[in-house]
Design a protein around this motif. Structure first.
Motif, mmCIF file in Angstrom:
data_model
loop_
_atom_site.group_PDB
_atom_site.id
_atom_site.type_symbol
_atom_site.label_atom_id
_atom_site.label_comp_id
_atom_site.label_asym_id
_atom_site.label_seq_id
_atom_site.Cartn_x
_atom_site.Cartn_y
_atom_site.Cartn_z
ATOM 1 N N ILE A 49 2.921 6.041 -15.448
ATOM 2 C CA ILE A 49 3.836 4.906 -15.265
ATOM 3 C C ILE A 49 3.364 3.674 -16.037
ATOM 4 N N ARG A 50 2.363 3.849 -16.879
ATOM 5 C CA ARG A 50 1.762 2.693 -17.556
ATOM 6 C C ARG A 50 2.784 1.946 -18.417
ATOM 7 N N THR A 51 3.612 2.680 -19.150
ATOM 8 C CA THR A 51 4.602 2.031 -20.019
ATOM 9 C C THR A 51 5.634 1.275 -19.196
ATOM 10 N N GLN A 52 6.135 1.916 -18.128
ATOM 11 C CA GLN A 52 7.110 1.249 -17.259
ATOM 12 C C GLN A 52 6.521 -0.012 -16.640
ATOM 13 N N LEU A 53 5.284 0.093 -16.197
ATOM 14 C CA LEU A 53 4.641 -1.046 -15.550
ATOM 15 C C LEU A 53 4.395 -2.175 -16.548
ATOM 16 N N ARG A 54 3.983 -1.813 -17.744
ATOM 17 C CA ARG A 54 3.756 -2.832 -18.779
ATOM 18 C C ARG A 54 5.056 -3.565 -19.091
ATOM 19 N N ASN A 55 6.146 -2.814 -19.235
ATOM 20 C CA ASN A 55 7.437 -3.439 -19.534
ATOM 21 C C ASN A 55 7.890 -4.354 -18.398
ATOM 22 N N LEU A 56 7.626 -3.916 -17.173
ATOM 23 C CA LEU A 56 8.010 -4.727 -16.017
ATOM 24 C C LEU A 56 7.197 -6.022 -15.966
ATOM 25 N N LEU A 57 5.917 -5.928 -16.278
ATOM 26 C CA LEU A 57 5.062 -7.117 -16.291
ATOM 27 C C LEU A 57 5.474 -8.080 -17.407
ATOM 28 N N LEU A 58 5.857 -7.535 -18.555
ATOM 29 C CA LEU A 58 6.324 -8.384 -19.653
ATOM 30 C C LEU A 58 7.625 -9.091 -19.280
ATOM 31 N N THR A 59 8.488 -8.371 -18.580
ATOM 32 C CA THR A 59 9.736 -8.982 -18.104
ATOM 33 C C THR A 59 9.434 -10.111 -17.123
ATOM 34 N N ALA A 60 8.452 -9.874 -16.263
ATOM 35 C CA ALA A 60 8.093 -10.877 -15.253
ATOM 36 C C ALA A 60 7.594 -12.175 -15.888
ATOM 37 N N ARG B 33 1.490 9.357 -6.115
ATOM 38 C CA ARG B 33 1.887 10.757 -5.921
ATOM 39 C C ARG B 33 3.125 11.132 -6.744
ATOM 40 N N ASN B 34 3.481 10.272 -7.690
ATOM 41 C CA ASN B 34 4.630 10.518 -8.578
ATOM 42 C C ASN B 34 5.947 10.651 -7.822
ATOM 43 N N CYS B 35 6.046 9.970 -6.700
ATOM 44 C CA CYS B 35 7.299 9.955 -5.943
ATOM 45 C C CYS B 35 8.219 8.845 -6.433
ATOM 46 N N ILE B 36 7.640 7.855 -7.097
ATOM 47 C CA ILE B 36 8.418 6.748 -7.655
ATOM 48 C C ILE B 36 8.266 6.799 -9.169
ATOM 49 N N THR B 37 9.304 7.252 -9.836
ATOM 50 C CA THR B 37 9.251 7.375 -11.295
ATOM 51 C C THR B 37 10.505 6.812 -11.957
ATOM 52 N N GLY B 38 11.668 7.087 -11.371
ATOM 53 C CA GLY B 38 12.926 6.624 -11.957
ATOM 54 C C GLY B 38 13.087 5.120 -11.836
ATOM 55 N N PRO B 39 13.894 4.516 -12.705
ATOM 56 C CA PRO B 39 14.064 3.054 -12.692
ATOM 57 C C PRO B 39 14.636 2.521 -11.383
ATOM 58 N N GLU B 40 15.482 3.315 -10.707
ATOM 59 C CA GLU B 40 16.082 2.834 -9.459
ATOM 60 C C GLU B 40 15.042 2.714 -8.349
ATOM 61 N N ASP B 41 14.006 3.542 -8.404
ATOM 62 C CA ASP B 41 12.922 3.452 -7.417
ATOM 63 C C ASP B 41 11.781 2.572 -7.919
ATOM 64 N N PHE B 42 11.551 2.603 -9.224
ATOM 65 C CA PHE B 42 10.426 1.850 -9.782
ATOM 66 C C PHE B 42 10.617 0.346 -9.603
ATOM 67 N N SER B 43 11.845 -0.058 -9.375
ATOM 68 C CA SER B 43 12.096 -1.482 -9.128
ATOM 69 C C SER B 43 11.355 -1.969 -7.882
ATOM 70 N N MET B 44 10.931 -1.031 -7.028
ATOM 71 C CA MET B 44 10.148 -1.413 -5.846
ATOM 72 C C MET B 44 8.827 -2.065 -6.243
ATOM 73 N N LYS C 226 0.828 -1.211 0.000
ATOM 74 C CA LYS C 226 0.000 0.000 0.000
ATOM 75 C C LYS C 226 0.861 1.258 0.000
ATOM 76 N N ALA C 227 1.982 1.207 0.711
ATOM 77 C CA ALA C 227 2.887 2.358 0.750
ATOM 78 C C ALA C 227 3.492 2.620 -0.628
ATOM 79 N N ILE C 228 3.905 1.555 -1.295
ATOM 80 C CA ILE C 228 4.496 1.699 -2.633
ATOM 81 C C ILE C 228 3.475 2.282 -3.603
ATOM 82 N N VAL C 229 2.251 1.776 -3.550
ATOM 83 C CA VAL C 229 1.197 2.281 -4.444
ATOM 84 C C VAL C 229 0.949 3.768 -4.193
ATOM 85 N N ALA C 230 0.907 4.153 -2.918
ATOM 86 C CA ALA C 230 0.676 5.565 -2.588
ATOM 87 C C ALA C 230 1.786 6.448 -3.146
#
Length: 233
Positions: A216-227, A163-174, A155-159
């Motif tokens: 973050i839709r593109t980043q999330l889609r790419n991450l899901l495809l990687t998964a 709020r656009n606090c997690i955008t870069g790849p180093e944080d988006f890995s969360m 829930k914390a990560i989603v929040a």
């Protein structure tokens, strides 16, 4: 000085079980809320610390909706922390961040609950403290084993993403943490309900982010495809 004494008197009422906690919390919230006539409260450090300590202990880990008065008080307490974060941000937020390192899981959970709430409600927190919260969460997602705590971390990560606090790849890995826990088996002693609840929270969180956070839709889609193709997931 009068305000300090009055606030201490209000806090002392929590020791009297005959009094409805929600009414006390409402009074405290009203006093803490800024107004044109009183934009900044003058409270001494000991009173500020007392407010933070007492309210922290009243936060519920799992609100019981069969007892609506306790739930109402829980959310009023969170509203008080909104005001405290705005009026006394350093003293309030720094102690909450510190509690994330506490030995007791219960205290760490309460801290995450409050800080997640502030992520969604406080611009002061987002602007000045979100980076510290993210740094702590990176450690916690690697260390925490409790299923209820893992659910709070999701829930914390989603929040933070919202709020656009997690955008870069180093944080988006969360966000990988959420994907991996969609099928997390949990320890042998874990109840099936808790495991299923964590799975449902992770799945619904991913759907929510896909549908409502276009940035973050593109980043999330790419991450899901990687998964789909990675043994790591």
């Amino acid at each position: 000085e009068t305000v300090n004494k009055f606030m201490q008197s209000l806090l002392s009422l929590y020791r009297k079980p005959a009094i409805n906690y929600y009414c006390i919390s409402q009074c405290i919230s009203y006093i803490l809320s800024p107004s044109p006539l009183n934009p900044k409260l003058s409270l001494n450090d000991s009173v500020i610390n007392s407010i933070n300590h007492i309210l922290f202990n009243l936060v519920l880990l799992e609100p019981d909706y069969d007892q609506p008065h306790t739930v109402k008080n829980h959310f009023e307490i969170l509203r008080c922390f909104d005001h405290m974060a705005g009026q006394f941000s350093d003293q309030t937020i720094e102690i909450l961040l510190h509690q994330c390192k506490h030995n007791q899981e219960k205290d760490r959970m309460k801290s995450v609950i409050i800080l997640t709430h502030l992520t969604t409600s406080s611009q002061v927190f987002v602007d000045n403290y979100a980076a510290k919260f993210i740094a702590l969460l990176k450690v916690m997602i690697a260390m925490e084993q409790g299923l209820k705590m893992k659910k709070l971390l999701v829930k914390a990560i989603v929040a933070l993403v919202y709020r656009n606090c997690i955008t870069g790849p180093e944080d988006f890995s969360m966000v990988e943490f959420i994907i991996k826990h969609c099928g997390h088996e949990g320890p042998p002693t874990a109840s099936k309900y808790e495991v299923s609840d964590l799975h449902d929270t992770c799945k619904s969180s991913l759907i929510l982010m896909c549908n409502s956070i276009t940035s973050i839709r593109t980043q999330l889609r790419n991450l899901l495809l990687t998964a789909l193709t990675s043994d790591e997931f």
